[in-house]
Design an enzyme around this catalytic site. Structure first.
Site, PDB file in Angstrom:
ATOM      1  N   SER A   1       0.858  -1.190   0.000  1.00 20.42           N
ATOM      2  CA  SER A   1       0.000   0.000   0.000  1.00 20.42           C
ATOM      3  C   SER A   1       0.890   1.233   0.000  1.00 20.42           C
ATOM      4  CB  SER A   1      -0.863   0.026   1.261  1.00 20.42           C
ATOM      5  OG  SER A   1      -0.094   0.449   2.373  1.00 20.42           O
ATOM      6  N   ASP A   2       0.317   2.391  -0.250  1.00 21.40           N
ATOM      7  CA  ASP A   2       1.098   3.593   0.016  1.00 21.40           C
ATOM      8  C   ASP A   2       0.955   3.886   1.516  1.00 21.40           C
ATOM      9  OD1 ASP A   2       2.732   5.749  -0.200  1.00 21.40           O
ATOM     10  OD2 ASP A   2       1.713   6.640  -1.910  1.00 21.40           O
ATOM     11  N   TRP A   3       1.697   4.859   1.944  1.00 17.57           N
ATOM     12  CA  TRP A   3       1.799   5.163   3.375  1.00 17.57           C
ATOM     13  C   TRP A   3       0.416   5.427   3.983  1.00 17.57           C
ATOM     14  CZ3 TRP A   3       6.567   6.600   6.100  1.00 17.57           C
ATOM     15  CH2 TRP A   3       6.334   7.081   7.392  1.00 17.57           C
TER      16      TRP A   3
END
Ligand code: NOJ
Length: 747
Positions: A284-286
């Site tokens: 995932s992104d942050w």
């Protein structure tokens, strides 16, 4: 399973590293399964969990518990922003205290270099030189891998049509074809001879998908896009990265047509893992798993983890939704354990391929770390990449290049807020190392050294980047008046482009344009360098200043590279990877637009056509544009045939002549237009380019080969197809200036 048997199996699989030779030949999937069957559900979820280390947070950090303790308990699969032999070894040792001793993966944003900082990716894309771009990524990987980093969150392959979006600096610009070639080059460079070599890092194609189309150019904003645009414009570089063997993908912060990319099963499961058969894993992104709550797509962390995991997101970066909820969700029957197993298999597979089960510390080598840093060949490659990234936008009366001989005994004034900048040129996504500043030289220093002792060099800052003070004008004007030639370095602040750096006003900030005007009024020959991470708007300068170089952020060797170009040691060859607007009002502006039913004949045609009444449609500088100190002439195009069938190859040729007095590199660009199609096609699309170095006076025939496959697009069934009919073909030095020919594709 009894305890003794378990420890025996663990010892077998993990504690006794497999002999290298066997490891190469043994089926990785089998090894992965043998580890997987030993894992508890909590340990499996642990592999899907990634935490941030101690620095470089690019989002909120959720503090829950001691990370080291969690690593020891097998609750962490990967760490980001833990780098350097010391730190990576320290944490890996803790992972080796966990029950199954599954090694950690260390990830980091190695976006344009690790120790040796290369030009920002958008600048590198301006080189159109895939060999150099690959080498830049190769060097970054070599340096990072030696310091214990296994995985870079790059390349960013998001198409960017909106320069307000600060992250345009991180990608390859607006074009799917160029973007795809750059994506492949970067993946090849990062992954080198393959995962498992100690000079390779896993690459990560991000941000999947359509993150670059954030509405209004505002970072993290929603995206609303047709499937036609998604497939024809935004997905191709991802597909290219996947086909180049990219190890991982990162999803994105944005919603796409109402569904967050992180919870988007269409993107992750149907397209990436299904249709494209991607075998790596998706991170995932942050905190993007957790951000599905404010998006209004998930009720809470539990719901977010269910939706993300079921949609195909394998690893959770820093939101802690998985570690806190996923095991329970599996027990509740909300997420099939087979989905968790699939995610863990994908992650473990990469750890095996990286050789981490053989030796978890193999990348963290003090000796290699020292050897790789400050290497002269890396710095030389950086300087060369920086030279190739500079774009010459204007050069009236051949003001450039400067001649050292002619300047002997004369005076140059160097003016502007970036002229003496030391770290400015490193741009966003660069790292601070203790001894860095001593080896980076400013543009001032580079130019002064290149000019040599016989040229008198004056300096004045003139003004700051962004305030309203005119206090430095007097000194700058004085310097200009005393000089025979003036070079200025102006632009936007280095941290004004990058993540969360959207801008609504793209003009030169502060008093910089006024300063350029004032200096220009002295009548002295004036060269302006523009330093920025995105296309800026600088109409007055474009109209009045005789020589303009777009210098982006060029990295560690920027000062020397700028001097090389100014003094003709390198003849500029960069071509713009993004369209430069005249005004923010034109944005989004891109060359491969559709024609509309009412296309204007020219910029002054306002008669009920698709135009602005207060602004031309044409850009300030078109995609693909860039000058050289020499001139090139293109012959008319000769085609091998005026019609081709589905199995045929069309050859299109032009003769390129270097008609000037310098040796120079030209990037010959080929565009096509499908005149009538089942989905209307852009007025031009790039389908090929060749870069040639020609000596002054030299001539060379450039041949492009096109097959039906090069003429296709994704149709309304999202199938890639080439439709018979009439095509135009353009070959030239930019998306605007090109010779033209016509042919047909037969059924
Ligand atoms: C958020 C950014 O969007 C992403 O590109 C980056 O890799 C992560 N933060 C980690 O720093």
């Amino acid at each position: 399973m009894n305890k003794t048997l378990l420890s025996f199996l663990v010892a077998l699989v993990v504690a006794f590293p497999l002999c290298r030779l066997q490891a190469q030949t043994r089926d990785v999937d089998h090894q992965v399964d043998s580890v997987l069957q030993l894992m508890t559900l909590d340990e499996k979820v642990g592999q899907m969990n990634q935490y941030n280390g101690n620095w470089d947070a690019t989002g909120p950090i959720t503090e829950t518990g001691d990370i080291q303790d969690q690593i020891r308990k097998g609750m962490v699969g990967s760490m980001l922003n833990v780098t350097g032999v010391e730190h990576t070894t320290e944490l890996q040792k803790i992972a080796m205290q966990s029950r199954l001793k599954i090694p950690l993966l260390f990830g980091q944003d190695i976006i344009h270099g690790y120790r040796t900082t290369f030009p920002i990716p958008l600048a590198e894309a301006a080189s159109w030189n895939m060999t150099a771009i690959e080498q830049s990524a190769r060097i970054a990987a070599t340096e990072a891998a030696a310091a214990g980093v296994h995985w870079t969150f790059a390349p960013m392959v998001d198409i960017a049509r909106d320069p307000r979006w600060g992250r345009v600096m991180e990608g390859a610009g607006e074009d799917p074809f160029l973007g795809s070639r750059v994506a492949e080059a970067r993946v090849r460079g990062f992954q080198g001879n393959g995962l498992g070599h100690t000079d390779a890092v896993m690459a990560c194609a991000k941000h999947f998908a359509a993150y670059g189309a954030a509405i209004g150019g505002r970072d993290y904003n929603s995206v609303d896009m047709s499937l036609n645009t998604l497939w024809n414009i935004y997905l191709p570089p991802f597909r290219a990265a996947e086909q180049a063997g990219v190890a991982t993908f990162m999803n994105s912060f944005n919603t796409l047509n109402g569904i967050p990319a992180t919870g988007n099963a269409y993107l992750q499961t149907d397209v990436l893992k299904g249709r494209w058969k991607f075998t790596g894993f998706i991170v995932s992104d942050w905190n993007s798993v957790g951000e599905m709550i404010p998006h209004g797509y998930a009720r809470d962390g539990y719901d977010a983890s269910v939706k993300a995991a079921n949609a195909g997101n394998d690893m959770d970066m820093e939101s802690r939704s998985y570690i806190l909820n996923l095991a329970r969700a599996v027990r509740d029957g909300q997420v099939p354990v087979t989905r968790v197993d699939d995610a863990v298999r994908r992650i473990l597979k990469k750890k095996f391929e990286m050789g981490l089960f053989d030796d978890p510390f193999r990348y963290s080598s003090r000796v290699r770390e020292q050897q790789q840093w400050n290497r002269a060949d890396h710095l030389a490659a950086e300087r060369s990449m920086a030279e190739k990234s500079i774009v010459l936008l204007k050069n009236e009366h051949q003001l450039l290049p400067l001649s050292r001989d002619q300047l002997k005994g004369h005076t140059i004034a160097l003016i502007g807020p970036f002229m003496k900048g030391i770290r400015d040129n490193l741009g966003f996504w660069s790292y601070t190392w203790p001894d860095d500043s001593s080896r980076i030289i400013s543009p001032y220093e580079g130019i002064r050294r290149m000019a040599g002792p016989d040229v008198n060099v004056l300096y004045a800052r003139g003004c700051n980047v962004d305030d309203s003070s005119l206090a430095g004008f007097g000194e700058a004007l004085d310097a200009a008046r005393k000089a025979d030639i003036v070079i200025m370095d102006v632009g936007e602040a280095p941290d004004w482009s990058g993540e969360a750096k959207s801008r609504s006003n793209l003009h030169l900030p502060g008093m910089q344009e006024q300063l350029v005007r004032a200096i220009s009024e002295t009548g002295k020959p004036l060269i302006v360098m523009i330093s920025a991470g995105r296309p800026l708007i600088f109409n007055w300068i474009a109209d009045h200043v005789p020589a303009i170089l777009y210098t982006w952020w060029l990295g560690t060797e920027a000062g020397d590279a700028m001097a090389d170009v100014l003094f003709g040691k390198y003849n500029p060859s960069g071509k713009l990877p993004m369209t430069f607007p005249r005004s923010e009002g034109q944005i989004p502006i891109y060359y491969n637009h559709l024609n509309t039913g009412r296309p204007p004949k020219n910029d002054s045609d306002l008669n009920y056509v698709s135009s602005y009444i207060d602004l031309p449609n044409s850009p300030r500088y078109p995609f693909g544009f860039g000058l050289s100190y020499t001139t090139f002439s293109y012959s008319t195009i000769s085609l091998s045939s005026d019609a081709i069938g589905p199995g045929d190859t069309l050859r299109a040729r032009v003769t390129l002549t270097n008609t000037g007095s310098f040796d120079g590199t030209e990037t010959v660009q080929l565009y096509i237009r499908d005149l009538v199609a089942s989905i209307v096609q852009p007025v031009r699309v790039l389908r090929g380019f060749r870069q040639l170095l020609l000596k002054a006076g030299q001539q060379e025939i450039v041949t492009f080969s096109l097959t039906a496959a090069d003429l296709g697009f994704y149709n309304d069934r999202l199938e890639y197809a080439s439709e018979p009919g009439a095509f135009q073909l353009f070959i030239g030095n930019s998306s605007e200036d090109a010779r033209q020919a016509s042919f047909r594709l037969r059924p």
